[in-house]
Design an enzyme around this catalytic site. Sequence first.
Site, PDB file in Angstrom:
ATOM      1  CE  LYS A  79      36.196   6.052  19.356  1.00  0.00           C
ATOM      2  NZ  LYS A  79      35.343   5.297  18.414  1.00  0.00           N
ATOM      3  CB  SER A 164      36.318   6.700  14.756  1.00  0.00           C
ATOM      4  OG  SER A 164      35.508   5.930  15.637  1.00  0.00           O
ATOM      5  CB  SER A 188      34.713   3.003  14.736  1.00  0.00           C
ATOM      6  OG  SER A 188      34.658   3.993  13.763  1.00  0.00           O
TER       7      SER A 188
HETATM    8  N1  GLN Z   1      34.181   4.895   9.252  1.00  0.00           N
HETATM    9  C1  GLN Z   1      32.793   5.052   9.532  1.00  0.00           C
HETATM   10  C2  GLN Z   1      32.427   6.503   9.517  1.00  0.00           C
HETATM   11  O1  GLN Z   1      33.238   7.288   9.206  1.00  0.00           O
HETATM   12  C3  GLN Z   1      32.437   4.408  10.815  1.00  0.00           C
HETATM   13  C4  GLN Z   1      32.821   5.188  11.988  1.00  0.00           C
HETATM   14  C5  GLN Z   1      32.420   4.532  13.277  1.00  0.00           C
HETATM   15  O2  GLN Z   1      32.116   3.340  13.319  1.00  0.00           O
HETATM   16  N2  GLN Z   1      32.380   5.341  14.307  1.00  0.00           N
HETATM   17  O3  GLN Z   1      31.332   6.870   9.778  1.00  0.00           O
END
Ligand code: GLN
Length: 495
Positions: A79, A164, A188
């Site tokens: 990532k 994400s 995410s």
């Molecule tokens: N979808 C969540 C956010 O937008 C979690 C994102 C994540 O876990 N990095 O913050």
Amino acid sequence: MSAELNGLTIAGALDGLAKKEFSAVELAHAHLKAMEKHRDLNAYVVETPDKALAMAKASDERRAKGQVGTLEGISLAIKDLFCTEGVQTTAGSKILKGFKPPYESTVTANLWKAGGVMLGKVNMDEFAMGSSNLTSHFGGVGNPWRRQGKDGRGDNKRLVPGGSSGGSASAVAARMALGATATDTGGSIRQPAAFTGTVGIKPTYGRCSRWGIVAFASSLDQAGPMARSVKDCALMLGAMASYDPKDSTSVDLPVPDYTKALTGDVRGLRVGIPKEYRLDGMSPEIEKLWHEGAEWLKKAGAEIKEVSLPHTKYALPTYYIIAPAEASSNLARYDGVRFGLRVPGESLDDMYEKTRADGFGKEVRRRIMIGTYVLSAGYYDAYYLKAQRLRTLIARDFDRAFKNVDVILTPSTPSAAFAEGEGTDDPIQMYLNDVFTVTANLVGLPGISVPGGLDGQGLPLGLQLIGRAFDEETLVRVGGVIESSANFTAKPAGY
Ligand code: GLN
């Protein structure tokens, strides 16, 4: 050897490598070919074929000398939130475009030490903020799965892979990597895993070092693996996790061999079903899968018990105060001086403003503004402090529940993968994606998402398990039973 090597699991590939059926170089080649073939998915932001082949060659040489790491020769995607020495690391943001870190994150360094091979850096929501991968400066990522429709004739719309860690999920689901690193601040890892029929583990906070991972919300961020089986995730987690004095929140506990937890035996285990997770208007398909998951475990000898997590309804609002607050502070460092983009201005302040206005996307700017607001004098007590108190109450809910059960079973997401435009323009709707996952981050507990089946449209759905702190082994054990009961063998068509 054929290009089908990329269709193996990590465990299968390790076996083939050990038996000399193919080499790490051949394995890397198969993946590089798949990456080229599926560039339309936009999963990779940087491909590192030369590095991959050099690392694979070195791995083959080590193996020939009998030096075999736990991930020796395994082709992996990283990532783009993990700093990789000399390889562009952007966190999906324009503000870091061209940034080549002079150092390697602890997690990726651990993977290379275990023999892993880097294929490239994968796409993600900007600074890991999002649930669709659409906030990335490098554009959205395609989910290899498509709706099939009840009659096999779906709408054929390009769906999001979740976020994400959308690039990680898509790369793994489309056989462009055997496994990928990912991070989970509010869901995410688990939400994209559920959207792509893959497995993802968010370990306990402190299990994997955060050193060298671009920070989003430091008290919630955790790195973890995504792969195509529970065993593969167990293998990867064992290599990624470590105590690291460079991260003061990393915990000095021995790292077990997580694959040993795959006993298939859940007899006598107490599985909690939190009644507050039964949301109004929950999709009947998700509800059915959840029920099925509980039945599988019951059949395998586990005891199913209802538990109550009464403060669940405050989890999302709490998260969306704490995460932006920490983000606004963490992202203050992108000032046009130290890293990446600089837009010249007439004064220092003007340069800061222009750089940040141009370098950050809309969602990141929204979070910085929310975060700054909830931390400002006059609102700090009303929002931030209150959110911290709620966080404590949510943690107490889990403490109480874990007196009566050993693991908690919930759906991973409230829906299957969706297409761009299907609610993706509404931030609140996007934030709802995290309704089942954020609690684990708020309280630091480990979670896993395992594919449970397909919905009526032929899209994967995931089941989540939440465990006690540092008890990833129970997640692996129970996840393994769900995996074999679900017998999820479906693949996205064409991959
Ligand atoms: N979808 C969540 C956010 O937008 C979690 C994102 C994540 O876990 N990095 O913050």
